[in-house]
Design a protein around this motif. Sequence first.
Motif, PDB file in Angstrom:
ATOM      1  N   LEU A 249      29.103  27.651 -23.523  1.00 42.10           N
ATOM      2  CA  LEU A 249      29.492  26.744 -22.443  1.00 42.10           C
ATOM      3  C   LEU A 249      30.460  27.422 -21.485  1.00 42.10           C
ATOM      4  N   ASN A 250      31.388  28.216 -22.006  1.00 41.48           N
ATOM      5  CA  ASN A 250      32.290  28.968 -21.129  1.00 41.48           C
ATOM      6  C   ASN A 250      31.522  29.898 -20.197  1.00 41.48           C
ATOM      7  N   LYS A 251      30.406  30.441 -20.678  1.00 40.51           N
ATOM      8  CA  LYS A 251      29.637  31.391 -19.870  1.00 40.51           C
ATOM      9  C   LYS A 251      29.118  30.777 -18.582  1.00 40.51           C
ATOM     10  N   VAL A 252      28.915  29.452 -18.554  1.00 41.94           N
ATOM     11  CA  VAL A 252      28.370  28.815 -17.353  1.00 41.94           C
ATOM     12  C   VAL A 252      29.454  28.060 -16.579  1.00 41.94           C
ATOM     13  N   GLY A 277      44.655  27.174 -32.610  1.00 45.19           N
ATOM     14  CA  GLY A 277      44.455  27.858 -31.342  1.00 45.19           C
ATOM     15  C   GLY A 277      43.067  28.425 -31.156  1.00 45.19           C
ATOM     16  N   GLU A 278      42.049  27.779 -31.736  1.00 42.19           N
ATOM     17  CA  GLU A 278      40.686  28.320 -31.711  1.00 42.19           C
ATOM     18  C   GLU A 278      39.793  27.664 -30.657  1.00 42.19           C
ATOM     19  N   MET A 279      40.370  26.869 -29.790  1.00 44.17           N
ATOM     20  CA  MET A 279      39.572  26.166 -28.776  1.00 44.17           C
ATOM     21  C   MET A 279      39.543  26.975 -27.486  1.00 44.17           C
ATOM     22  N   SER A 280      38.356  27.149 -26.924  1.00 42.42           N
ATOM     23  CA  SER A 280      38.249  27.853 -25.641  1.00 42.42           C
ATOM     24  C   SER A 280      37.821  26.920 -24.518  1.00 42.42           C
ATOM     25  N   LEU A 281      37.646  25.650 -24.826  1.00 44.01           N
ATOM     26  CA  LEU A 281      37.441  24.654 -23.776  1.00 44.01           C
ATOM     27  C   LEU A 281      38.035  23.327 -24.234  1.00 44.01           C
ATOM     28  N   ARG A 282      38.242  22.443 -23.269  1.00 45.18           N
ATOM     29  CA  ARG A 282      38.819  21.132 -23.558  1.00 45.18           C
ATOM     30  C   ARG A 282      37.705  20.185 -23.982  1.00 45.18           C
ATOM     31  N   ILE A 283      37.970  19.405 -25.021  1.00 41.81           N
ATOM     32  CA  ILE A 283      36.970  18.462 -25.510  1.00 41.81           C
ATOM     33  C   ILE A 283      37.565  17.065 -25.508  1.00 41.81           C
ATOM     34  N   ASN A 284      36.916  16.166 -24.813  1.00 39.76           N
ATOM     35  CA  ASN A 284      37.288  14.757 -24.774  1.00 39.76           C
ATOM     36  C   ASN A 284      36.270  14.010 -25.630  1.00 39.76           C
ATOM     37  N   VAL A 285      36.704  13.538 -26.801  1.00 37.44           N
ATOM     38  CA  VAL A 285      35.788  13.053 -27.817  1.00 37.44           C
ATOM     39  C   VAL A 285      35.598  11.544 -27.741  1.00 37.44           C
ATOM     40  N   MET A 286      34.326  11.122 -27.704  1.00 34.88           N
ATOM     41  CA  MET A 286      33.985   9.715 -27.900  1.00 34.88           C
ATOM     42  C   MET A 286      33.661   9.530 -29.383  1.00 34.88           C
ATOM     43  N   LEU A 287      34.424   8.712 -30.060  1.00 30.73           N
ATOM     44  CA  LEU A 287      34.201   8.488 -31.481  1.00 30.73           C
ATOM     45  C   LEU A 287      32.927   7.699 -31.716  1.00 30.73           C
ATOM     46  N   GLU A 288      32.252   8.022 -32.814  1.00 31.62           N
ATOM     47  CA  GLU A 288      31.057   7.286 -33.226  1.00 31.62           C
ATOM     48  C   GLU A 288      31.180   6.956 -34.703  1.00 31.62           C
ATOM     49  N   CYS A 289      30.990   5.715 -35.053  1.00 28.61           N
ATOM     50  CA  CYS A 289      31.105   5.294 -36.452  1.00 28.61           C
ATOM     51  C   CYS A 289      29.951   5.846 -37.274  1.00 28.61           C
ATOM     52  N   ALA A 290      30.186   5.984 -38.581  1.00 21.09           N
ATOM     53  CA  ALA A 290      29.121   6.430 -39.480  1.00 21.09           C
ATOM     54  C   ALA A 290      27.921   5.498 -39.379  1.00 21.09           C
ATOM     55  N   GLY A 578      33.512  34.537 -14.170  1.00 23.36           N
ATOM     56  CA  GLY A 578      34.668  34.356 -15.042  1.00 23.36           C
ATOM     57  C   GLY A 578      35.056  32.897 -15.129  1.00 23.36           C
ATOM     58  N   THR A 579      35.605  32.501 -16.262  1.00 18.89           N
ATOM     59  CA  THR A 579      36.040  31.128 -16.496  1.00 18.89           C
ATOM     60  C   THR A 579      37.440  31.163 -17.102  1.00 18.89           C
ATOM     61  N   TRP A 580      38.350  30.348 -16.571  1.00 23.94           N
ATOM     62  CA  TRP A 580      39.720  30.291 -17.041  1.00 23.94           C
ATOM     63  C   TRP A 580      40.060  28.875 -17.490  1.00 23.94           C
ATOM     64  N   GLY A 583      44.844  28.857 -17.441  1.00 20.57           N
ATOM     65  CA  GLY A 583      45.274  30.174 -16.995  1.00 20.57           C
ATOM     66  C   GLY A 583      44.809  31.311 -17.868  1.00 20.57           C
ATOM     67  N   ARG A 584      44.064  31.021 -18.923  1.00 15.36           N
ATOM     68  CA  ARG A 584      43.587  32.052 -19.856  1.00 15.36           C
ATOM     69  C   ARG A 584      42.100  32.282 -19.645  1.00 15.36           C
ATOM     70  N   LYS A 585      41.741  33.529 -19.479  1.00 12.26           N
ATOM     71  CA  LYS A 585      40.328  33.836 -19.279  1.00 12.26           C
ATOM     72  C   LYS A 585      39.572  33.675 -20.584  1.00 12.26           C
ATOM     73  N   VAL A 586      38.501  32.866 -20.529  1.00 12.92           N
ATOM     74  CA  VAL A 586      37.716  32.610 -21.734  1.00 12.92           C
ATOM     75  C   VAL A 586      36.304  33.168 -21.624  1.00 12.92           C
ATOM     76  N   ASN A 587      35.960  33.670 -20.440  1.00 10.40           N
ATOM     77  CA  ASN A 587      34.641  34.294 -20.273  1.00 10.40           C
ATOM     78  C   ASN A 587      34.705  35.244 -19.102  1.00 10.40           C
ATOM     79  N   ASP A 588      34.116  36.407 -19.260  1.00 10.93           N
ATOM     80  CA  ASP A 588      34.148  37.407 -18.194  1.00 10.93           C
ATOM     81  C   ASP A 588      32.972  38.342 -18.375  1.00 10.93           C
ATOM     82  N   ILE A 589      31.974  38.241 -17.512  1.00  8.34           N
ATOM     83  CA  ILE A 589      30.774  39.062 -17.693  1.00  8.34           C
ATOM     84  C   ILE A 589      30.929  40.456 -17.111  1.00  8.34           C
ATOM     85  N   GLU A 590      32.012  40.707 -16.373  1.00  6.43           N
ATOM     86  CA  GLU A 590      32.141  42.011 -15.727  1.00  6.43           C
ATOM     87  C   GLU A 590      33.398  42.757 -16.164  1.00  6.43           C
TER      88      GLU A 590
END
Length: 635
Positions: A249-252, A277-290, A578-580, A583-590
């Motif tokens: 997802l960071n790549k796009v 500290g293992e997340m490279s993007l923000r996740i807004n979670v919608m909870l779903e019951c079992a 590139g994707t930041w 302020g932290r670069k999380v993807n850089d193809i060049e």
Amino acid sequence: MANSLGLYFFGILSAAFIAVVTSLFLGDIKNSTSTLYCVSDPAKQYIKTLNDSVPEAKCFRVQNGVFTEVLAEVPVSEGNDITHLDGYLLPGIIESHGHILQYGEMLESVSLYEAESMAEVRERIKAFLIAHKGEGYGTRDKWIRGIGWDQKYFGGIMPTADELALDPALSGLYMMLDRVDVHCVLTSQKVLDLLPNPLPEAPPGGVVVTDPGPGVFCDNAMDAIIYPLAPKPDVAQKTRWFKTAMRELNKVGIVGIGDAGMRPDDVAILEGMTERGEMSLRINVMLECAERNTYCPEETRNLKLLDQPKGMGGHMLMLGGVKLFADGALGSWGAALLEPYSDKPETSGTMLINETELTNVVNDWYTAGFQVNIHAIGDRANRAAVDAFENVLGPKCDGCNSARRLRIEHAQIIHPDDQKRIAQLGIIPSIQPTNATSDMAYALDRLGHKRLSHSAYRMSSLFPASSSSPESSYPGPVLGSDFPVEPPNPFHGMFAAVTRLSPATLTSPSGDGGWYPEEKLSVEQALRGFTRNGAYGWLKEDTMGAIEVGKLADWVLIDRDVMGDPSGKSLRDVVVKGTWVGGRKVNDIEGKEKKKGVSEESGVYGLLEWLRNRVASATKCMGWTEASRNLAEEL
């Protein structure tokens, strides 16, 4: 023994010393140092900020993960302390509706998208097995998973378990293959053999397909009958899927996603990843019951997110309310319609929950203080969602949803009367433009011309009119892709919204001018749908969604001037350089960007990271106390 104790206490003192000295010496530097970013060629390149104060900039400054300055021109006094970025900069992309765990799983599954026959499905499965020889796929404990088949390629006829078994290499294997919309699964005979004979009756809101033969289960039937039999992935496997999906997802250019339905146990995995500290993007979670479409506070009470309304890890993990499901999908005749399907008049689709129960469960979650997001595709389902929301907002509500941001996910087929009610209440439609350009191949068959022309796949008309209530802050629909149902590339989504053409084929049933072109968006509207509007849909418009002083420093670097092409056609071929995030670069193809001066990824910061890693390694080897481990982490 004495040597071991000495080493032990020396380690603790060393960790404490390093922690104190480093935090004193480097902490002030890190807090006080900012980085100025500017476009490499100010005569041609620019930063599209979506910030009314400085709509188009040449530079911005970042400190501690936040934009602290946005400049219309390159300052002459900065000298060599500028990080130059070669390309065009946009606010980071917010993907408002996707499924990250399922996407990670899909990346390790058989891709069946656009398979033009069941013979091709079988060939793709065999190729997958060859590529994963010796890994145990097809056994009772490790089913073959796939996604993407669509019966439109099979003459409109649902596939069967017998068709999977026509190749001897595949008979006797456990397989569960998701339809492209993830609302039906095709199972192999080995899976069917686990069920009673005859097959169980479908539960309310589900379909067990038996014509022309068994194998396909849809909506509540797959939830109740098939999923309980499937092997359950462990935490390590799910963690790998999360990480794999984030990288892709960071790549796009995606900096944040709205995950449209996640069980609390899986949210707990993300909580742990956020703390590490293992997340490279923000996740807004919608909870779903079992159990879907229920009120389940007992399942959510242990989530740390409930005690942190602003999110965890500097807004890396956020709570986006709860996800409910009103109906199925159009492609499998599961979307609930007010009138029968034009190409299948014996059915009007499937409500996964009846209207009264939907109103009740919405009231339960709303009263508990949750944002509520309802999956609704057909016009009956959308009416049920609007009714349920109106019940809690009040019939005299005029834009009052600004406080709670209740949303309809998909909002694909909406009766004109209900379109007016959505506008009045300020309900947020969550739209996936590539769903429209994928569905246009069969939407006329399913719905007929009249219903299609005035009710289906609205986009432009869902933006607020000039006469909208002054009490409403609603900026327009939020946009996404519904990955892995569609590819996650947001620029393809923008292309579809602006041109109303398929990004895969560059065509539409209406020709080059686009499918129902009156619903086209402008390029800026499409960009806002994937940025500022997305932030609004998360109640985070003061925190993210634009390049603006005080907002989180999320941005994307692309290779071309998409704002200079009002046709939107250049969006399809955008290359993300590139994707930041913060302020932290999380993807850089060049490779790393060229910079004169100090970089956040070198110098004292490299030393800081090196020290932190060395101390963390020592804690693991020497079994230090939790206190000394925490000191190491503070580095």
